[in-house]
Design an enzyme around this catalytic site. Structure first.
Site, PDB file in Angstrom:
ATOM      1  N   ARG A   1       0.807  -1.215   0.000  1.00 58.15           N
ATOM      2  CA  ARG A   1       0.000   0.000   0.000  1.00 58.15           C
ATOM      3  C   ARG A   1       0.845   1.272   0.000  1.00 58.15           C
ATOM      4  NH1 ARG A   1      -4.263  -0.804   4.760  1.00 58.15           N
ATOM      5  NH2 ARG A   1      -2.777  -2.382   5.465  1.00 58.15           N
TER       6      ARG A   1
ATOM      7  N   ARG B   1      30.274  21.887   3.724  1.00 61.04           N
ATOM      8  CA  ARG B   1      30.231  20.500   3.279  1.00 61.04           C
ATOM      9  C   ARG B   1      30.985  19.589   4.251  1.00 61.04           C
ATOM     10  NH1 ARG B   1      32.222  20.687  -2.787  1.00 61.04           N
ATOM     11  NH2 ARG B   1      32.170  18.422  -2.435  1.00 61.04           N
TER      12      ARG B   1
ATOM     13  N   ALA C   1      45.199  41.101  -5.125  1.00 61.58           N
ATOM     14  CA  ALA C   1      43.928  40.809  -5.781  1.00 61.58           C
ATOM     15  C   ALA C   1      44.160  40.425  -7.235  1.00 61.58           C
ATOM     16  CB  ALA C   1      43.001  42.013  -5.704  1.00 61.58           C
TER      17      ALA C   1
END
Length: 454
Positions: free
Chosen positions: A16, A333, A423
């Site tokens: 079911r 993670r 950068a």
């Protein structure tokens, strides 16, 4: 005290459910139903737990591991036949055996303990766990005699109108004198419409032999519910969620919207923790005092330190220290270890990396397979380039280093203590401590070129 044993019935296919997943492995609050049942039994002083498996036997055994003995019901010939399969482990042993269905995830350790105690106090041959149902249709009714003793269990289809009005129902959980159980099972017949051997027939056999049959009525009908389809599964989820959330709130946790907060049964939460709407906290997670989770955060198998804050973020199988700020929209993670007073900002992904105290990864960065010291600042868009298509490599950034925006650190590489990376640099060689490293392409300006191009 008499020896106590348990048999878990988990052999039915569960047609079911209309699912490829074996019925008792369907989860309630992130944990398979049969695991809920076995976990409650494990908290009792039982000599053994025997689980009867059939369809999906290997997956059930894999889920439950070494907590149980297993027997296989090769053919589905009824509950009596299922219990009979445990004979090789339990036959001729003195004591009490409780039989529980593997699709009753809401059944509690307290109720199981209570029915065992009642059975032994009454010196009964059989004790039936019963419950009061406001709407008893579909359940077997407990018929008692003038002395309030159980005279029989009558199924809905066989009940008279008077019997249908009875609201004490059979839950399908039973205690037996163990020796009587296996002797009586040999006398159970399958002379019925389904051609099956029914466990409740043991009750009639005991009565014919003038053995005492008792009943213990639990105060909570809801915990006895069996799950046979997806509708019942969703009902069990709602009831379990309500139970768990209320336990935490009574223990000093603020849950802003309990109806939209999902906390697993193995989660540990300290006092004055606030959980905002839409959160899912599951697995073996521990959240220490005064942390804030949410809104819409998902936390699985994590340790989260005191006063840490996660917002709109996902964290899995990781350690997050005290006063850490995570999110919004960060992804922690597995195997991340984040020290105290660290900031992990928006759209940052941390994977299998250690970040020491007071370091910052404020936004739009990927940190994978890295060991980052304390006091480090990672600029916007910085990436540890850890994968060459075949192998993973490690990046080490030592204390107090400063990584400029949009820097690519191509592993394996070490950035020394106090070093500066300009950068826009691509770094593929080690940088000494306190050095400035610039790895940019030379800028060339071509006058008037844009006009010609357009």
């Amino acid at each position: 005290m008499l020896n106590r044993y348990a048999i878990v019935l988990a052999a039915g296919k569960g047609s079911r459910m209309k699912s490829k997943l074996y019925k008792v492995l369907h989860p309630v609050l992130g944990k398979p139903m049969v695991q809920h049942v076995v976990d409650q039994l494990k908290g009792l002083d039982l000599a053994s737990i025997t689980t009867v498996v059939g369809f999906g036997a290997e997956k059930v055994q894999e889920q439950l591991g070494k907590t149980c003995e297993f027997v296989i019901q090769e053919e589905q010939l009824g509950t009596g036949h299922a219990v009979q399969q445990a004979e090789k482990y339990l036959a001729n042993k003195k004591g009490t055996t409780i039989v529980v269905c593997g699709d009753t995830p809401l059944l509690t350790q307290d109720t199981i303990q209570a029915v065992l105690n009642h059975h032994e106090k009454e010196r009964a041959a059989v004790t039936i766990l019963t419950a009061h149902a406001e709407k008893p249709a579909g359940y077997g009714r407990i018929v008692r005699n003038a002395n309030n003793q159980v005279s029989k269990i009558v199924e809905q289809k066989d009940a008279t109108e008077e019997e249908k009005a009875i609201q004490e129902i059979n839950t399908g959980t039973y205690c037996f004198d163990n020796e009587l159980l296996f002797e009586a099972l040999k006398k159970v017949s399958n002379d019925n419409a389904q051609g099956e051997y029914y466990l409740p027939d043991v009750i009639q056999i005991a009565q014919k032999e003038n053995q005492k049959v008792a009943a213990y009525q639990t105060v909570d009908f809801e915990e006895t519910i069996g799950v046979n389809d997806r509708v019942a599964l969703s009902q069990a989820e709602v009831l379990m969620k309500k139970r768990i959330n209320e336990q935490h709130m009574r223990n000093g946790v603020t849950i802003i919207d309990p109806g939209n907060t999902y906390i697993g049964t193995d989660v540990s939460i300290g006092t004055d923790v606030v959980i905002d709407p839409g959160c899912v906290v599951q697995g073996n997670t521990t959240i220490e005092d005064e942390a804030v989770i949410g809104p819409n955060s998902e936390v699985t198998d994590c340790y989260i330190g005191a006063n840490a804050v996660l917002r709109h973020s996902v964290a899995t199988s990781s350690y997050i220290g005290k006063r850490v700020q995570v999110g919004p929209f960060a992804h922690i993670r597995p195997e991340a270890s984040i020290g105290d007073d660290v900031k992990v900002g928006n759209f940052v992904e941390i994977k299998k990396s250690k970040i020491d105290n007071k370091s910052k990864v404020p936004h739009l960065s990927y940190i994978g397979d890295a060991d980052i010291g304390s006091g480090v600042n990672i600029g916007c868009g910085a990436i540890t380039v850890n994968y060459d298509g075949k192998n993973k490599f490690k990046t080490t950034i030592e204390d107090d280093a400063f990584i400029g925006c949009n820097a690519n650190l191509i592993a394996p590489v070490t950035i020394g203590k106090g070093a500066l990376v300009a950068a826009g640099s691509t770094i593929n060689q080690d940088v000494p401590g306190d050095a400035l490293s610039i790895g940019r392409a030379k800028q060339v300006n071509k006058e008037e070129y844009a006009k010609k191009y357009k």
